[in-house]
Enzyme design. Structure first.
Site, PDB file in Angstrom:
ATOM      1  N   ASP A   1      80.783  -8.377 -40.076  1.00  0.00           N
ATOM      2  CA  ASP A   1      79.436  -7.969 -40.455  1.00  0.00           C
ATOM      3  C   ASP A   1      79.583  -7.226 -41.788  1.00  0.00           C
ATOM      4  OD1 ASP A   1      76.703  -7.642 -40.335  1.00  0.00           O
ATOM      5  OD2 ASP A   1      76.705  -6.843 -38.292  1.00  0.00           O
TER       6      ASP A   1
ATOM      7  N   ARG B   1      65.148 -15.295 -43.050  1.00  0.00           N
ATOM      8  CA  ARG B   1      65.151 -14.999 -44.494  1.00  0.00           C
ATOM      9  C   ARG B   1      64.292 -16.004 -45.250  1.00  0.00           C
ATOM     10  NH1 ARG B   1      66.937 -10.227 -42.826  1.00  0.00           N
ATOM     11  NH2 ARG B   1      69.169 -10.133 -42.438  1.00  0.00           N
TER      12      ARG B   1
ATOM     13  N   HIS C   1      77.324 -10.529 -32.146  1.00  0.00           N
ATOM     14  CA  HIS C   1      78.246  -9.721 -32.915  1.00  0.00           C
ATOM     15  C   HIS C   1      79.389  -9.311 -31.990  1.00  0.00           C
ATOM     16  CE1 HIS C   1      74.141  -9.200 -34.527  1.00  0.00           C
ATOM     17  NE2 HIS C   1      74.705  -9.092 -35.730  1.00  0.00           N
TER      18      HIS C   1
ATOM     19  N   HIS D   1      73.811  -0.243 -38.855  1.00  0.00           N
ATOM     20  CA  HIS D   1      73.498  -0.188 -40.284  1.00  0.00           C
ATOM     21  C   HIS D   1      73.517   1.263 -40.771  1.00  0.00           C
ATOM     22  CE1 HIS D   1      71.759  -4.135 -39.186  1.00  0.00           C
ATOM     23  NE2 HIS D   1      72.138  -4.457 -40.402  1.00  0.00           N
TER      24      HIS D   1
END
Length: 513
Positions: A261, A83, A175, A187
């Site tokens: 998540d 990021r 995860h 997602h």
């Protein structure tokens, strides 16, 4: 009592917002909803100095209403999931480390990254990824994993974790119980891992067992169904008491924080829904509920959990236990020492750090099969597949200048080659593919940089249309793309297409390495 409950529940939420400075969205959530954590994305990032100022601002706003510091987290995995990218040391993708071959360098590189994040005010890394990428058709993990078998993931994943923790950061293994053997991006939809308990314990769970033994600070859940531990196949691990309490807390004896998540992912949002999902995950055994984007969803979920406790649907003892774990996590040095951190971070991208990064990127370069360099006396046609639509795992290159694009054009030109380029989107729409084929017609040397072409029909059609006796294929993310052109003159993978990863690719193409 009401105020006390609101503060307790607020500590169990981590939220995101869309601004480079604290806006009314995040100020309201901190001041009124008492949230205990914030997650930053690329939308919150301009420069390290700006991120440092933002983190300080968030902590100061929180200090007005609470003596408990904020967790400030970020997905700074390395490679294509960074990021904060400009102004910090480039970290190779996880899979690149095992290609480069040194566990010790993996530890050193991750300590550097953790230290840089701590200096700018981040205190919780949402890394390392401990999924075993044992399904080549996995669209969401891929190069984010340290390897394709449990032993490799343990070796490099634990090295990364040791380095990150040595920097003073709190770290998150993800995860759980394992997102590697899926072919669906959660997602967008729900995934299921069908294996029995024996197989899961031997493969998927093994890296998490190692992380627990190594003192990992937090574990992030997967929105993936595991029938071996949860009989109801509509219930993903994030919402499963069988997975989070019976397996993780009971069998695996994990005592640290469990963070979900993001509940806005379709596997939750399009199923049980975000507010009900927040209740269900806390009932199942999670400690921090992550909702990354929309204020209305964040507020509704917090209010729903408070109401559920008041109704008795969530036991107050469950809230208190989660709060105790979060409080323990917040004793971490990077969290506790936010006031003494310099407002302006010291110099990042130190020479030794940059040298190690460059060494690893070069060592990680994979050349598959027969190879010959480009002929510098002949022109080169460059076809670049680039990400233009941001997702949680696909970052759009910053800016519009040539240096910021995920393109080899500047480096190839700098190497003295005569290059013309056609760029198309990763979606490889029919019109773009047809234009790319026409652009390459009659070319003497073609360099094609793909991006997960194995999943994209248009990209595969483009590969098939190009003459392999004039083709050099560069896999811009998944190295498995190289199998699409077995007779190309050169097939190279750098496990990503950021400028730092492409430098050794260009050196090899130009015959300089």
């Amino acid at each position: 009592m009401e105020q006390g409950l609101r503060e307790k529940v607020g500590q169990l939420f981590m939220v995101g917002f869309d601004a480079l400075q604290a806006d009314e969205h995040i100020k309201t959530l901190i001041r009124e909803k008492k949230v205990g954590g914030v997650i930053l994305f690329r939308r919150n990032v301009h420069t390290p100095a700006q991120v440092s100022a933002l983190c300080r601002e968030l902590q100061e706003i929180n200090a007005e209403v609470s003596d408990i510091p904020l967790l400030i987290s970020i997905d700074q995995e390395g490679g294509m999931v960074m990021r904060i990218e400009q102004g910090v040391t480039p970290i190779p993708a996880a899979m690149a480390f095992q290609a480069a071959g040194s566990v010790e360098d993996c530890e050193r590189m991750n300590q550097i990254s953790g230290d840089e994040m701590r200096q700018v005010g981040i205190n919780l890394l949402l890394a390392p990824v401990l999924d075993v990428n044992n399904n080549r058709n996995n669209p969401v993990i891929g190069v984010r994993a340290y390897g394709e078998d449990a032993a490799t993931v343990i070796a490099y994943g634990m090295a990364a974790m040791r380095g990150q923790r040595a920097s003073g950061m709190a770290v998150t293994a993800k995860h759980f119980p394992g997102h590697g053997d899926t072919a669906i991006d959660t997602h967008y939809a729900m995934a299921l891992v069908p294996h029995d308990k024996e197989r899961l314990r031997a493969v998927e769970l093994a890296p998490f067992r190692a992380a627990i033994a190594g003192g990992v600070d937090a574990i992030m859940t997967a929105h993936v169904v595991f029938p071996a531990f949860e009989a109801d196949t509509s219930v993903p691990a994030t919402l499963s008491k069988g997975v989070l309490t019976d397996l993780l807390r009971g069998e695996m004896q994990y005592q640290g924080v469990v963070i979900t998540d993001c509940l806005e992912m379709a596997a939750i949002a399009d199923g049980i829904g975000i507010a009900k999902g927040a209740i269900a995950t806390l009932q199942a055994g999670a400690d921090i509920v992550l909702i990354s984007h929309r204020e209305a969803q964040q507020t509704a979920a917090i209010d729903a959990v408070i109401a559920a406790v008041e109704r008795g649907d969530i036991a107050l003892s469950r809230i208190d236990a989660a709060c105790a774990r979060v409080a323990e996590l917040k004793r971490n040095r990077a969290v506790r020492d936010w006031r003494t951190r310099p407002v302006t971070p010291p110099a990042l991208m130190q020479p030794a750090a940059m040298a190690l990064s460059q060494l690893l990127q070069k060592a990680a370069l994979r050349v598959q099969g027969a190879y010959r360099a480009l002929d510098a006396s002949l022109p080169v046609t460059l076809l670049t597949v680039e990400v233009r639509s941001r997702s949680e795992i696909d970052e759009v290159a910053l800016g519009r200048n040539k240096e910021a694009r995920s393109s080899m054009l500047p480096a190839l030109l700098a190497a003295g080659l005569d290059v013309r380029e056609y760029a198309l989107s990763a979606e490889a729409l029919d019109e773009e593919v047809n234009e790319a084929i026409a652009f390459a017609q009659g070319a003497q040397q073609i360099v094609l940089q793909t991006y997960n072409a194995m999943f994209v029909e248009g990209q595969r059609r483009l590969v098939e249309a190009l003459p392999q006796d004039k083709l050099w294929l560069v896999a811009g993310r998944l190295p498995y793309d190289l199998d699409l052109a077995p007779h190309a003159q050169g097939r190279l993978a750098a496990f990503g297409c950021r400028p730092a990863a492409l430098v050794p690719v260009v050196e090899k193409l130009a015959g300089q390495a």
